[in-house]
Design a protein around this motif. Structure first.
Motif, PDB file in Angstrom:
ATOM      1  N   GLY A  63      -6.455 -84.351 -41.497  1.00 36.35           N
ATOM      2  CA  GLY A  63      -6.620 -83.172 -41.959  1.00 36.35           C
ATOM      3  C   GLY A  63      -7.025 -83.027 -43.622  1.00 36.35           C
ATOM      4  N   GLU A  89       2.351 -74.628 -44.064  1.00 34.79           N
ATOM      5  CA  GLU A  89       1.279 -75.563 -44.928  1.00 34.79           C
ATOM      6  C   GLU A  89       1.584 -76.052 -46.255  1.00 34.79           C
ATOM      7  OE1 GLU A  89      -0.565 -73.077 -41.716  1.00 34.79           O
ATOM      8  OE2 GLU A  89       0.601 -72.667 -43.455  1.00 34.79           O
ATOM      9  N   ALA A 108      -3.286 -79.035 -44.152  1.00 26.92           N
ATOM     10  CA  ALA A 108      -3.573 -78.336 -42.944  1.00 26.92           C
ATOM     11  C   ALA A 108      -4.329 -78.844 -42.095  1.00 26.92           C
ATOM     12  CB  ALA A 108      -4.193 -77.056 -43.341  1.00 26.92           C
ATOM     13  N   ASP A 110      -7.487 -78.468 -41.327  1.00 26.03           N
ATOM     14  CA  ASP A 110      -8.923 -78.621 -42.051  1.00 26.03           C
ATOM     15  C   ASP A 110      -8.974 -77.890 -43.052  1.00 26.03           C
ATOM     16  OD1 ASP A 110      -9.150 -75.642 -41.145  1.00 26.03           O
ATOM     17  OD2 ASP A 110      -9.652 -76.640 -39.117  1.00 26.03           O
ATOM     18  N   GLU A 112     -10.998 -75.446 -43.783  1.00 25.61           N
ATOM     19  CA  GLU A 112     -11.058 -73.885 -43.808  1.00 25.61           C
ATOM     20  C   GLU A 112      -9.429 -73.547 -43.604  1.00 25.61           C
ATOM     21  OE1 GLU A 112     -13.127 -72.710 -40.083  1.00 25.61           O
ATOM     22  OE2 GLU A 112     -14.710 -73.908 -40.699  1.00 25.61           O
ATOM     23  N   ARG A 113      -8.575 -74.108 -43.010  1.00 21.65           N
ATOM     24  CA  ARG A 113      -7.051 -73.341 -43.130  1.00 21.65           C
ATOM     25  C   ARG A 113      -6.444 -73.590 -44.407  1.00 21.65           C
ATOM     26  NH1 ARG A 113      -3.853 -69.592 -42.145  1.00 21.65           N
ATOM     27  NH2 ARG A 113      -1.627 -70.313 -42.128  1.00 21.65           N
ATOM     28  N   GLN A 116      -7.622 -70.696 -46.263  1.00 18.47           N
ATOM     29  CA  GLN A 116      -7.170 -69.454 -45.677  1.00 18.47           C
ATOM     30  C   GLN A 116      -5.830 -69.335 -46.355  1.00 18.47           C
ATOM     31  OE1 GLN A 116      -6.495 -69.471 -41.617  1.00 18.47           O
ATOM     32  NE2 GLN A 116      -6.668 -67.381 -41.401  1.00 18.47           N
ATOM     33  N   VAL A 117      -4.845 -70.386 -46.323  1.00 17.06           N
ATOM     34  CA  VAL A 117      -3.766 -70.239 -46.972  1.00 17.06           C
ATOM     35  C   VAL A 117      -3.638 -69.699 -48.374  1.00 17.06           C
ATOM     36  CG1 VAL A 117      -1.431 -71.521 -47.437  1.00 17.06           C
ATOM     37  CG2 VAL A 117      -2.543 -72.120 -45.329  1.00 17.06           C
ATOM     38  N   GLU A 120      -4.350 -66.382 -48.436  1.00 13.75           N
ATOM     39  CA  GLU A 120      -3.172 -65.403 -47.919  1.00 13.75           C
ATOM     40  C   GLU A 120      -2.117 -65.595 -49.094  1.00 13.75           C
ATOM     41  OE1 GLU A 120      -1.792 -67.013 -44.179  1.00 13.75           O
ATOM     42  OE2 GLU A 120      -3.614 -66.681 -43.442  1.00 13.75           O
TER      43      GLU A 120
END
Length: 148
Positions: A63, A89, A108, A110, A112-113, A116-117, A120
């Motif tokens: 990851g 995460e 995460a 990847d 990208e996540r 994103q976290v 957020e």
């Protein structure tokens, strides 16, 4: 927390048995039942003494991950730490005496996540995380004696 809880946390933060029934092996070493080991870990997790029981992998081998920091107004620190820590995460977060006073690790599947976290967290808190991606890794053993 009694002496058996202390032994469980102290003796198995490293060298966790890699067997089909690790809790049974731990129980044998502690001279208790497998059910008691599982019950104690569940209680320690529910009480917040343990965040998770699981493997730790070198960064970005499985990851993606990053170290991040926030500059949180002191009066909001506890609330923001709770919001950040609620993300699955986020491995852990901790306060530091610095203008960047809340640090945390995001892991995460990847990159990208991870991004994103962080986005957020920025939206939820109104604060912009500083993303401190790993450039060069060093092995730091985070295991240490918890009690004498």
């Amino acid at each position: 927390m009694d002496a058996l809880d202390q032994r469980l946390l102290d003796e198995f933060q490293r060298g966790f048995p890699l067997t089909s029934r690790p809790y049974a092996e731990i129980a044998t070493r502690l001279e208790v039942s497998e059910a008691e080991v599982i019950d104690r870990l569940r209680r320690l997790t529910d009480d917040g003494a343990v965040r998770r029981v699981g493997a730790v992998f070198r960064p970005n081998r499985v990851g993606a991950s990053t170290l991040a920091a926030l500059a949180v107004p002191p009066e909001r620190l506890e609330d923001v730490a709770g919001l950040v820590g609620a993300f699955a995460e986020v491995n852990h977060n901790y306060a530091r005496e610095h203008w960047l006073n809340l640090w945390f690790v995001v892991t995460a599947p990847d990159a990208e996540r991870v991004a994103q976290v962080l986005a957020e967290i920025a939206t939820l808190t109104g604060l912009t995380p500083l993303d401190l991606r790993l450039e060069r890794d060093f092995h730091v053993d985070l295991g240490f004696r918890l009690w004498n």
